[in-house]
Scaffold this motif. Structure first.
Motif, PDB file in Angstrom:
ATOM      1  N   PRO A  96       3.063 -45.478  17.058  1.00 30.20           N
ATOM      2  CA  PRO A  96       2.180 -46.262  17.930  1.00 30.20           C
ATOM      3  C   PRO A  96       2.819 -46.499  19.298  1.00 30.20           C
ATOM      4  N   SER A  97       2.009 -46.671  20.294  1.00 35.25           N
ATOM      5  CA  SER A  97       2.505 -46.772  21.665  1.00 35.25           C
ATOM      6  C   SER A  97       3.443 -47.953  21.884  1.00 35.25           C
ATOM      7  N   THR A  98       3.404 -48.954  21.002  1.00 41.33           N
ATOM      8  CA  THR A  98       4.275 -50.121  21.154  1.00 41.33           C
ATOM      9  C   THR A  98       5.671 -49.897  20.592  1.00 41.33           C
ATOM     10  N   ALA A  99       5.913 -48.764  19.934  1.00 39.47           N
ATOM     11  CA  ALA A  99       7.204 -48.514  19.296  1.00 39.47           C
ATOM     12  C   ALA A  99       8.281 -48.230  20.342  1.00 39.47           C
ATOM     13  N   ILE A 100       9.431 -48.876  20.200  1.00 40.32           N
ATOM     14  CA  ILE A 100      10.549 -48.627  21.099  1.00 40.32           C
ATOM     15  C   ILE A 100      11.255 -47.335  20.685  1.00 40.32           C
ATOM     16  N   LEU A 101      12.087 -46.834  21.577  1.00 37.52           N
ATOM     17  CA  LEU A 101      12.730 -45.542  21.367  1.00 37.52           C
ATOM     18  C   LEU A 101      13.523 -45.484  20.066  1.00 37.52           C
ATOM     19  N   GLY A 102      14.254 -46.567  19.761  1.00 35.90           N
ATOM     20  CA  GLY A 102      15.105 -46.569  18.574  1.00 35.90           C
ATOM     21  C   GLY A 102      14.343 -46.381  17.280  1.00 35.90           C
ATOM     22  N   LEU A 103      13.073 -46.740  17.273  1.00 34.51           N
ATOM     23  CA  LEU A 103      12.281 -46.606  16.052  1.00 34.51           C
ATOM     24  C   LEU A 103      11.929 -45.156  15.740  1.00 34.51           C
ATOM     25  N   TYR A 104      12.190 -44.266  16.667  1.00 34.83           N
ATOM     26  CA  TYR A 104      11.959 -42.849  16.410  1.00 34.83           C
ATOM     27  C   TYR A 104      13.088 -42.192  15.618  1.00 34.83           C
ATOM     28  N   VAL A 105      14.232 -42.838  15.539  1.00 32.42           N
ATOM     29  CA  VAL A 105      15.383 -42.225  14.866  1.00 32.42           C
ATOM     30  C   VAL A 105      15.060 -41.792  13.437  1.00 32.42           C
ATOM     31  N   PRO A 106      14.377 -42.611  12.626  1.00 34.73           N
ATOM     32  CA  PRO A 106      14.055 -42.152  11.267  1.00 34.73           C
ATOM     33  C   PRO A 106      13.119 -40.956  11.221  1.00 34.73           C
ATOM     34  N   LEU A 107      12.506 -40.605  12.357  1.00 34.13           N
ATOM     35  CA  LEU A 107      11.597 -39.452  12.391  1.00 34.13           C
ATOM     36  C   LEU A 107      12.317 -38.145  12.691  1.00 34.13           C
ATOM     37  N   TYR A 108      13.614 -38.200  12.970  1.00 32.54           N
ATOM     38  CA  TYR A 108      14.337 -36.984  13.323  1.00 32.54           C
ATOM     39  C   TYR A 108      14.269 -35.907  12.236  1.00 32.54           C
ATOM     40  N   PRO A 109      14.394 -36.260  10.940  1.00 31.40           N
ATOM     41  CA  PRO A 109      14.260 -35.202   9.922  1.00 31.40           C
ATOM     42  C   PRO A 109      12.895 -34.521   9.964  1.00 31.40           C
ATOM     43  N   ASP A 110      11.839 -35.300  10.215  1.00 31.26           N
ATOM     44  CA  ASP A 110      10.505 -34.735  10.331  1.00 31.26           C
ATOM     45  C   ASP A 110      10.433 -33.783  11.523  1.00 31.26           C
ATOM     46  N   ALA A 111      11.034 -34.191  12.643  1.00 30.85           N
ATOM     47  CA  ALA A 111      11.054 -33.341  13.832  1.00 30.85           C
ATOM     48  C   ALA A 111      11.800 -32.042  13.557  1.00 30.85           C
ATOM     49  N   ARG A 112      12.915 -32.129  12.842  1.00 26.90           N
ATOM     50  CA  ARG A 112      13.684 -30.920  12.521  1.00 26.90           C
ATOM     51  C   ARG A 112      12.843 -29.956  11.688  1.00 26.90           C
ATOM     52  N   GLU A 113      12.073 -30.507  10.739  1.00 29.69           N
ATOM     53  CA  GLU A 113      11.221 -29.653   9.924  1.00 29.69           C
ATOM     54  C   GLU A 113      10.173 -28.949  10.794  1.00 29.69           C
ATOM     55  N   ARG A 114       9.615 -29.663  11.757  1.00 25.35           N
ATOM     56  CA  ARG A 114       8.596 -29.066  12.623  1.00 25.35           C
ATOM     57  C   ARG A 114       9.190 -27.949  13.483  1.00 25.35           C
ATOM     58  N   PHE A 115      10.387 -28.155  13.989  1.00 30.58           N
ATOM     59  CA  PHE A 115      11.039 -27.094  14.747  1.00 30.58           C
ATOM     60  C   PHE A 115      11.251 -25.860  13.867  1.00 30.58           C
ATOM     61  N   GLN A 116      11.706 -26.082  12.631  1.00 35.29           N
ATOM     62  CA  GLN A 116      11.960 -24.945  11.757  1.00 35.29           C
ATOM     63  C   GLN A 116      10.675 -24.190  11.431  1.00 35.29           C
ATOM     64  N   LEU A 117       9.593 -24.915  11.209  1.00 31.94           N
ATOM     65  CA  LEU A 117       8.318 -24.272  10.954  1.00 31.94           C
ATOM     66  C   LEU A 117       7.862 -23.448  12.162  1.00 31.94           C
ATOM     67  N   ALA A 118       8.127 -23.967  13.349  1.00 28.38           N
ATOM     68  CA  ALA A 118       7.785 -23.229  14.568  1.00 28.38           C
ATOM     69  C   ALA A 118       8.622 -21.961  14.679  1.00 28.38           C
ATOM     70  N   VAL A 119       9.909 -22.064  14.396  1.00 32.96           N
ATOM     71  CA  VAL A 119      10.786 -20.892  14.420  1.00 32.96           C
ATOM     72  C   VAL A 119      10.312 -19.856  13.405  1.00 32.96           C
ATOM     73  N   ASP A 120      10.006 -20.308  12.200  1.00 33.74           N
ATOM     74  CA  ASP A 120       9.554 -19.394  11.150  1.00 33.74           C
ATOM     75  C   ASP A 120       8.256 -18.695  11.548  1.00 33.74           C
ATOM     76  N   TYR A 121       7.366 -19.436  12.188  1.00 33.89           N
ATOM     77  CA  TYR A 121       6.091 -18.854  12.629  1.00 33.89           C
ATOM     78  C   TYR A 121       6.335 -17.742  13.647  1.00 33.89           C
ATOM     79  N   LEU A 122       7.213 -17.991  14.607  1.00 28.79           N
ATOM     80  CA  LEU A 122       7.484 -16.989  15.641  1.00 28.79           C
ATOM     81  C   LEU A 122       8.211 -15.784  15.062  1.00 28.79           C
ATOM     82  N   LYS A 123       9.115 -16.018  14.119  1.00 27.80           N
ATOM     83  CA  LYS A 123       9.787 -14.890  13.472  1.00 27.80           C
ATOM     84  C   LYS A 123       8.778 -14.022  12.735  1.00 27.80           C
TER      85      LYS A 123
END
Length: 240
Positions: A96-123
């Motif tokens: 949500p737009s009210t979330a401060i930057l630090g609250l995104y830290v627990p989302l890093y594993p999700d972000a890593r998965e999305r990057f990997q899916l993008a890499v796999d798609y391009l490969k």
């Protein structure tokens, strides 16, 4: 306290849907691609495929709370495609737009998965020269992906207006480009000297300051695209 409070800020899939609902009816350049995560969630990506004489492929990662086609990111995905690169601009996790930057830290594993899916798609599309071009929080998330992935497919990383210092840069062995504006956010400019020391340990890496540019490079988009494209051309040893 920060992590205990995270329960009130679950990933905002509804916001992702609103972004998608806004983008898809007016999408003129590229195709919508839905990539699916292990938890079943599908996220929107925008793919432009330069099938003939492609120089390589670029994964575009947006900043905090935005979408894969919002302003700067729409410019990057379309203009880099004009420079001869296939582009895949991906929806990063949002809160949500009210979330401060630090609250995104627990989302890093999700972000890593999305990057990997993008890499796999391009490969799967036959791409081998793959780079990540990331902005703001998207750059921080790309940093988290690159220091933890065991996949060595990504051959170059561009981070634009990164929000904080680099983490565990010694793990990243590919050429990197650090770009920010002379009128960028203080948190970005403050860490620039230390970032430069770290990235210059990697051959082919550089730091570029764009005069008078702000965090979102309003009015400096053309110069930014030229800088990024030139770096990718040099890194992949292709003619500009």
């Amino acid at each position: 306290m920060l992590f205990l409070s995270f329960g009130a800020f679950a990933q905002d899939y509804d916001k992702e849907k609103r972004w998608a609902d806004d983008i898809l009816p007016t999408l003129m350049i590229g195709d919508a691609v839905w990539l699916q995560q292990r938890n079943g969630h599908k996220f929107l990506s925008l793919f432009i495929d330069k099938k003939e004489n492609s120089k390589g492929a670029v994964i575009v990662a947006h900043g905090r709370g935005w979408s894969p086609d919002f302003e700067l990111y729409g410019t990057l995905r379309t203009r880099l495609a004009e420079q001869g690169y296939a582009t895949l601009s991906i929806q990063m996790p949002v809160l949500p737009s009210t979330a401060i930057l630090g609250l995104y830290v627990p989302l890093y594993p999700d972000a890593r998965e999305r990057f990997q899916l993008a890499v796999d798609y391009l490969k799967a599309k036959g791409q081998r020269n793959i780079a990540i071009v990331s902005h703001s929080l998207g750059a921080t998330m790309a940093n988290q992906y690159l220091i933890r992935t065991e996949d060595n497919t990504v051959k170059a990383w561009v981070f634009i207006g990164i929000l904080q210092g680099l983490e565990e840069m010694y793990r990243i062995k590919i050429p990197v480009l650090d770009v920010f504006g002379s009128n960028d956010w203080t948190v970005t400019m403050w860490g620039a000297p230390e970032r430069e020391k770290q990235i210059l340990l990697n051959p082919g890496s550089a730091q570029v300051v764009v005069k008078d540019a702000k965090h979102f490079f309003e009015g400096r988009e053309d110069e930014l695209v030229r800088i990024v494209a030139a770096f990718l051309d040099k890194t992949f040893s292709v003619k500009p």
